[in-house]
Design an enzyme around this catalytic site. Sequence first.
Site, PDB file in Angstrom:
ATOM      1  N   LEU A   1       9.333  -3.283   8.355  1.00 20.60           N
ATOM      2  CA  LEU A   1       8.797  -2.084   7.715  1.00 20.60           C
ATOM      3  C   LEU A   1       8.106  -2.573   6.447  1.00 20.60           C
ATOM      4  O   LEU A   1       8.701  -3.342   5.684  1.00 20.60           O
ATOM      5  CB  LEU A   1       9.908  -1.093   7.356  1.00 20.60           C
ATOM      6  CG  LEU A   1      10.486  -0.235   8.478  1.00 20.60           C
ATOM      7  CD1 LEU A   1      11.671   0.580   7.959  1.00 20.60           C
ATOM      8  CD2 LEU A   1       9.439   0.699   9.077  1.00 20.60           C
ATOM      9  N   ASP A   2       6.869  -2.146   6.203  1.00 21.24           N
ATOM     10  CA  ASP A   2       6.181  -2.628   5.018  1.00 21.24           C
ATOM     11  C   ASP A   2       6.792  -2.007   3.762  1.00 21.24           C
ATOM     12  O   ASP A   2       7.638  -1.110   3.828  1.00 21.24           O
ATOM     13  CB  ASP A   2       4.669  -2.389   5.105  1.00 21.24           C
ATOM     14  CG  ASP A   2       4.284  -0.928   5.182  1.00 21.24           C
ATOM     15  OD1 ASP A   2       4.941  -0.092   4.529  1.00 21.24           O
ATOM     16  OD2 ASP A   2       3.305  -0.599   5.876  1.00 21.24           O
TER      17      ASP A   2
END
Length: 263
Positions: free
Chosen positions: A112-113
């Site tokens: 997940l960024d």
Amino acid sequence: MPRSPATTPRHGLARVLSKLGACSRSQAERAVREGRVCVDGRPVRDPQWPTSPERHRITLDDVPVAAARRVYLALNKPRGVVTTAADERGRATVYDLLAAAGLPWLGPVGRLDKASEGLLLLSNDTAWAAALTDPARHVDKTYHVQIDAVPDDTLLERLASGVVEGGERLAAKRVVLLRRGEKHAWLEIVLDEGRNRHIRRLLAACGIGVLRLVRTAIGPLALGELPKGQWRHLRPEEVDQLARAAGSAAKRREAWSTQAPVR
């Protein structure tokens, strides 16, 4: 240099370290090249050196390496935290949230960024993780996305039909309008593939900005009521359900590819 019997299964040393849950594959390769790994008492600097944990004594930094107990975690990743073991810019990482838990090495199952939040899996079972992240498995991932516009049916259809951006085709498997306000709306977007910044790029190509992006489920596993920044161990049945989801998704894809054309 230790000699490997001809009957020993030819698994590279770095791969063996990763499969034992000692570290990630890239960390293992680096440790081997740095001379920190010994096989039967002698340093080996070739990450591909054929090694068997059943036949060879392996040490990392002079500590014997044995199969670690398998650990499977679900974490509710907060916004602003990066999914790396260390950050050169000194930003908080997901491992800071696990620092006091006394856990063995764990790797993130997918990413997940920094600006995204929600369900993140971590495990030292590299085969299980690889199945879930294999693009060919097409395991569904569900996101709730707040956008800076009020969508119409045309936009929803375009998100599902897809766009070409940066030479890649980006599309959602399913898009549902959850709720709308005067200027903003929440969408539920399901992906069965995971390209880099997939949802953000897809929406940007349609002239839409993302205000929040929360992953709410991976396959059959929902984030549920897990508080932000907290984690929990997966139950054995949840681990099995995710494994079956990866397997059944692959089988469905294979069946579709081998079906005779309809005449």
